[in-house]
Scaffold this motif. Structure first.
Motif, PDB file in Angstrom:
ATOM      1  N   THR A 146       0.836  -1.197   0.000  1.00 33.92           N
ATOM      2  CA  THR A 146       0.000   0.000   0.000  1.00 33.92           C
ATOM      3  C   THR A 146       0.874   1.252   0.000  1.00 33.92           C
ATOM      4  OG1 THR A 146      -0.068   0.081   2.413  1.00 33.92           O
ATOM      5  CG2 THR A 146      -1.755  -1.243   1.319  1.00 33.92           C
ATOM      6  N   LEU A 147       0.223   2.419  -0.055  1.00 29.18           N
ATOM      7  CA  LEU A 147       0.966   3.674  -0.002  1.00 29.18           C
ATOM      8  C   LEU A 147       1.730   3.793   1.312  1.00 29.18           C
ATOM      9  CD1 LEU A 147       1.620   6.307  -1.460  1.00 29.18           C
ATOM     10  CD2 LEU A 147      -0.400   7.328  -0.374  1.00 29.18           C
ATOM     11  N   LEU A 148       1.064   3.396   2.410  1.00 30.80           N
ATOM     12  CA  LEU A 148       1.741   3.418   3.709  1.00 30.80           C
ATOM     13  C   LEU A 148       2.889   2.417   3.731  1.00 30.80           C
ATOM     14  CD1 LEU A 148       2.006   4.291   6.653  1.00 30.80           C
ATOM     15  CD2 LEU A 148       0.264   2.569   7.242  1.00 30.80           C
ATOM     16  N   GLY A 149       2.655   1.244   3.146  1.00 30.92           N
ATOM     17  CA  GLY A 149       3.711   0.233   3.081  1.00 30.92           C
ATOM     18  C   GLY A 149       4.902   0.719   2.280  1.00 30.92           C
ATOM     19  N   TYR A 150       4.605   1.437   1.185  1.00 32.30           N
ATOM     20  CA  TYR A 150       5.688   2.012   0.372  1.00 32.30           C
ATOM     21  C   TYR A 150       6.503   3.004   1.192  1.00 32.30           C
ATOM     22  CZ  TYR A 150       7.929   5.106  -3.029  1.00 32.30           C
ATOM     23  OH  TYR A 150       8.829   5.868  -3.712  1.00 32.30           O
ATOM     24  N   ALA A 151       5.809   3.871   1.955  1.00 32.62           N
ATOM     25  CA  ALA A 151       6.507   4.848   2.795  1.00 32.62           C
ATOM     26  C   ALA A 151       7.371   4.143   3.837  1.00 32.62           C
ATOM     27  CB  ALA A 151       5.498   5.767   3.485  1.00 32.62           C
ATOM     28  N   GLU A 152       6.865   3.046   4.384  1.00 29.34           N
ATOM     29  CA  GLU A 152       7.637   2.279   5.374  1.00 29.34           C
ATOM     30  C   GLU A 152       8.867   1.642   4.735  1.00 29.34           C
ATOM     31  OE1 GLU A 152       3.922   0.969   8.297  1.00 29.34           O
ATOM     32  OE2 GLU A 152       4.571  -0.348   6.654  1.00 29.34           O
ATOM     33  N   LEU A 153       8.724   1.147   3.516  1.00 26.67           N
ATOM     34  CA  LEU A 153       9.866   0.550   2.810  1.00 26.67           C
ATOM     35  C   LEU A 153      10.919   1.600   2.476  1.00 26.67           C
ATOM     36  CD1 LEU A 153       8.056  -1.930   0.389  1.00 26.67           C
ATOM     37  CD2 LEU A 153       9.517  -2.523   2.327  1.00 26.67           C
ATOM     38  N   VAL A 154      10.461   2.783   2.071  1.00 28.09           N
ATOM     39  CA  VAL A 154      11.403   3.868   1.793  1.00 28.09           C
ATOM     40  C   VAL A 154      12.153   4.256   3.069  1.00 28.09           C
ATOM     41  CG1 VAL A 154      11.593   6.310   1.146  1.00 28.09           C
ATOM     42  CG2 VAL A 154      10.141   4.779  -0.183  1.00 28.09           C
ATOM     43  N   ALA A 155      11.412   4.384   4.180  1.00 28.43           N
ATOM     44  CA  ALA A 155      12.049   4.735   5.454  1.00 28.43           C
ATOM     45  C   ALA A 155      13.042   3.661   5.871  1.00 28.43           C
ATOM     46  CB  ALA A 155      10.983   4.920   6.536  1.00 28.43           C
ATOM     47  N   ALA A 156      12.658   2.390   5.684  1.00 27.10           N
ATOM     48  CA  ALA A 156      13.562   1.291   6.028  1.00 27.10           C
ATOM     49  C   ALA A 156      14.806   1.314   5.144  1.00 27.10           C
ATOM     50  CB  ALA A 156      12.836  -0.042   5.882  1.00 27.10           C
ATOM     51  N   THR A 157      14.629   1.652   3.864  1.00 26.69           N
ATOM     52  CA  THR A 157      15.762   1.726   2.939  1.00 26.69           C
ATOM     53  C   THR A 157      16.760   2.782   3.393  1.00 26.69           C
ATOM     54  OG1 THR A 157      14.402   1.026   1.059  1.00 26.69           O
ATOM     55  CG2 THR A 157      16.442   2.197   0.557  1.00 26.69           C
ATOM     56  N   ALA A 184      17.085   4.027   6.395  1.00 30.64           N
ATOM     57  CA  ALA A 184      17.650   3.666   7.696  1.00 30.64           C
ATOM     58  C   ALA A 184      18.758   2.625   7.549  1.00 30.64           C
ATOM     59  CB  ALA A 184      16.542   3.137   8.613  1.00 30.64           C
ATOM     60  N   VAL A 185      18.490   1.593   6.767  1.00 32.05           N
ATOM     61  CA  VAL A 185      19.481   0.527   6.576  1.00 32.05           C
ATOM     62  C   VAL A 185      20.729   1.064   5.880  1.00 32.05           C
ATOM     63  CG1 VAL A 185      19.975  -1.621   5.337  1.00 32.05           C
ATOM     64  CG2 VAL A 185      17.822  -1.367   6.593  1.00 32.05           C
ATOM     65  N   LEU A 186      20.532   1.827   4.812  1.00 36.83           N
ATOM     66  CA  LEU A 186      21.681   2.359   4.080  1.00 36.83           C
ATOM     67  C   LEU A 186      22.459   3.365   4.917  1.00 36.83           C
ATOM     68  CD1 LEU A 186      20.207   2.802   0.478  1.00 36.83           C
ATOM     69  CD2 LEU A 186      21.597   0.940   1.391  1.00 36.83           C
ATOM     70  N   ALA A 187      21.756   4.129   5.769  1.00 34.99           N
ATOM     71  CA  ALA A 187      22.450   5.072   6.653  1.00 34.99           C
ATOM     72  C   ALA A 187      23.385   4.327   7.597  1.00 34.99           C
ATOM     73  CB  ALA A 187      21.433   5.892   7.450  1.00 34.99           C
ATOM     74  N   VAL A 188      22.921   3.204   8.125  1.00 31.57           N
ATOM     75  CA  VAL A 188      23.764   2.403   9.028  1.00 31.57           C
ATOM     76  C   VAL A 188      24.967   1.832   8.286  1.00 31.57           C
ATOM     77  CG1 VAL A 188      23.848   0.301  10.421  1.00 31.57           C
ATOM     78  CG2 VAL A 188      21.881   1.830  10.605  1.00 31.57           C
TER      79      VAL A 188
END
Length: 204
Positions: free
Chosen positions: A144-155, A157-161
């Motif tokens: 969903t749109l919310l799921g997409y936003a969560e995946l972007v945020a996770a992306t 966050a993971v890449l920042a680490v």
């Protein structure tokens, strides 16, 4: 999106991002040769490229990406050319400027960001992950749109680490090179690594 799906995605992305490739090589070589200044802007550009490919995967635009293959080919060579430019600067820069970091400070963040973005858009590693592997990890048709936003945020966050770890390690390693001779060796070595990353992208 459920927590289990996010964790599976984040774990898979962490493993893929942490494994050395042209993107990581470019970030590390940049920090070794010029210091950490500008590394954040460059890394943000790399991460934005990941989000572009994630978006293509979720929207089912793999076929469209193939249709616009010529455009992405131009972007790929632009990214490779940018890496070669950095490699040349590293290879020819005097040892003193590396230590002072003056040249790095003079670079525009927007230019660094676009360089990182072009690098990722032309890098086959994230293309394979998002367009080929990701559909086997998640049911992208149910995002969903919310799921997409969560995946972007996770992306991000993971890449920042991952990027923070590599930048930190490269910064510490760079401090070991204090003499002009050692700096010249580091300069040419990182320039060669950057040129190798450019060749790896252009050859794929």
């Amino acid at each position: 999106m459920d927590l289990a799906g996010l964790l599976v995605f984040a774990t898979a992305l962490f493993i893929a991002a942490a494994s050395p490739g042209p993107g990581i090589a470019a970030i590390v070589a940049r920090v070794l040769g010029r210091g950490p200044q500008g590394a954040i802007a460059f890394s943000i550009g790399v991460a934005l490229g990941d989000v572009v490919w994630l978006t293509f995967a979720i929207l089912g635009l793999a076929a469209i990406a193939q249709a616009f293959h010529g455009i992405f080919l131009v972007i790929k060579y632009a990214g490779a050319a940018y890496l070669l430019y950095i490699a040349y600067k590293l290879w020819t820069a005097p040892a003193e400027t590396l230590d002072a970091g003056a040249e790095t400070a003079a670079e525009r963040p927007s230019r660094l960001l676009l360089g990182g973005l072009a690098l990722t858009l032309g890098n086959p590693k994230p293309i394979v992950f998002y367009l080929a592997l990701l559909p086997t990890i998640l049911d992208l048709t149910q995002v969903t749109l919310l799921g997409y936003a969560e995946l972007v945020a996770a992306t991000f966050a993971v890449l920042a680490v991952v990027f923070a770890i590599y930048i930190g390690l490269a910064s510490r390693a760079r401090r070991l090179f204090t003499s002009p001779k050692a700096l010249r060796i580091l300069n040419k070595s990182t320039g060669a690594v950057m040129a190798g990353a450019a060749a790896a992208i252009a050859a794929r």
